[in-house]
Design a protein around this motif. Structure first.
Motif, PDB file in Angstrom:
ATOM      1  N   GLN A   1    -126.544 -57.323 -40.543  1.00  0.00           N
ATOM      2  CA  GLN A   1    -126.928 -58.136 -41.705  1.00  0.00           C
ATOM      3  C   GLN A   1    -128.322 -58.717 -41.483  1.00  0.00           C
ATOM      4  O   GLN A   1    -128.634 -59.183 -40.386  1.00  0.00           O
ATOM      5  N   TRP A   2    -129.136 -58.695 -42.512  1.00  0.00           N
ATOM      6  CA  TRP A   2    -130.421 -59.374 -42.541  1.00  0.00           C
ATOM      7  C   TRP A   2    -130.290 -60.432 -43.627  1.00  0.00           C
ATOM      8  O   TRP A   2    -130.380 -60.130 -44.816  1.00  0.00           O
TER       9      TRP A   2
ATOM     10  N   LYS B   1    -137.559 -75.595 -37.355  1.00  0.00           N
ATOM     11  CA  LYS B   1    -138.197 -76.857 -37.754  1.00  0.00           C
ATOM     12  C   LYS B   1    -139.458 -76.591 -38.574  1.00  0.00           C
ATOM     13  O   LYS B   1    -139.697 -77.256 -39.586  1.00  0.00           O
ATOM     14  N   ALA B   2    -140.242 -75.612 -38.166  1.00  0.00           N
ATOM     15  CA  ALA B   2    -141.457 -75.261 -38.912  1.00  0.00           C
ATOM     16  C   ALA B   2    -141.096 -74.744 -40.304  1.00  0.00           C
ATOM     17  O   ALA B   2    -141.762 -75.097 -41.298  1.00  0.00           O
ATOM     18  N   ALA B   3    -140.060 -73.926 -40.400  1.00  0.00           N
ATOM     19  CA  ALA B   3    -139.647 -73.379 -41.699  1.00  0.00           C
ATOM     20  C   ALA B   3    -139.193 -74.481 -42.638  1.00  0.00           C
ATOM     21  O   ALA B   3    -139.560 -74.491 -43.821  1.00  0.00           O
TER      22      ALA B   3
ATOM     23  N   THR C   1    -135.566 -65.060 -42.283  1.00  0.00           N
ATOM     24  CA  THR C   1    -134.649 -63.935 -42.209  1.00  0.00           C
ATOM     25  C   THR C   1    -133.986 -64.022 -40.844  1.00  0.00           C
ATOM     26  O   THR C   1    -134.673 -64.079 -39.823  1.00  0.00           O
ATOM     27  N   VAL C   2    -132.661 -64.069 -40.857  1.00  0.00           N
ATOM     28  CA  VAL C   2    -131.893 -64.112 -39.619  1.00  0.00           C
ATOM     29  C   VAL C   2    -131.125 -62.802 -39.531  1.00  0.00           C
ATOM     30  O   VAL C   2    -130.406 -62.439 -40.461  1.00  0.00           O
TER      31      VAL C   2
ATOM     32  N   TYR D   1    -132.293 -62.172 -34.104  1.00  0.00           N
ATOM     33  CA  TYR D   1    -133.612 -62.808 -34.217  1.00  0.00           C
ATOM     34  C   TYR D   1    -133.653 -63.738 -35.404  1.00  0.00           C
ATOM     35  O   TYR D   1    -132.817 -63.663 -36.309  1.00  0.00           O
ATOM     36  N   VAL D   2    -134.650 -64.627 -35.375  1.00  0.00           N
ATOM     37  CA  VAL D   2    -134.946 -65.547 -36.481  1.00  0.00           C
ATOM     38  C   VAL D   2    -136.412 -65.331 -36.825  1.00  0.00           C
ATOM     39  O   VAL D   2    -137.281 -65.449 -35.955  1.00  0.00           O
ATOM     40  N   MET D   3    -136.692 -64.978 -38.072  1.00  0.00           N
ATOM     41  CA  MET D   3    -138.048 -64.680 -38.494  1.00  0.00           C
ATOM     42  C   MET D   3    -138.454 -65.588 -39.653  1.00  0.00           C
ATOM     43  O   MET D   3    -137.704 -65.747 -40.618  1.00  0.00           O
TER      44      MET D   3
END
Length: 122
Positions: free
Chosen positions: A27-28, A80-82, A90-91, A113-115
């Motif tokens: 899943q994205w 935190k930045a997001a 996108t996780v 990943y966390v994007m």
């Protein structure tokens, strides 16, 4: 008068239409990062528009479901930045149900990943 097979078929179709099965596959999950929570035990939770609930990303104090503390600290900074900038994220999950059916809190699967997503880019 309709035969009983007709009613059985209609019932089966209705059941299929209303049932939602959580199938585990890659899943994205993309959506707005709305809130981040980092508690005293080190757990990092993210509240996103794709789930509309809290999901655990990782833990900064102990490895959680294969995610190291160093990776978790990086993801915490990204989250935190997001949230501060109102960005989408996108996780990625290697094996998870549909994003809107994702288990919440510590029941969530571990991300790959966390994007952060730049506005205007997909």
């Amino acid at each position: 008068m309709r035969p009983p097979a007709y009613f059985a078929r209609q019932a089966a179709l209705a059941l299929l239409a209303v049932s939602s099965v959580a199938v585990a596959e890659p899943q994205w999950c993309s959506g707005k990062a709305q809130r981040v929570l980092h508690d005293a035990s080190g757990t990092v939770h993210l509240y996103t528009s794709y789930r509309n609930d809290w999901i655990q990303l990782c833990n900064t104090e102990v490895a959680w479901k294969g995610v190291s503390t160093s990776i978790c600290k990086s993801w915490l900074n990204s989250a935190k930045a997001a949230v501060a900038a109102g960005l989408n994220v996108t996780v990625h999950y290697a094996e998870a149900p549909a994003c809107h059916l994702m288990p919440t809190y510590e029941q969530a699967p571990s991300p790959s990943y966390v994007m952060l997503v730049t506005p205007g880019l997909q």
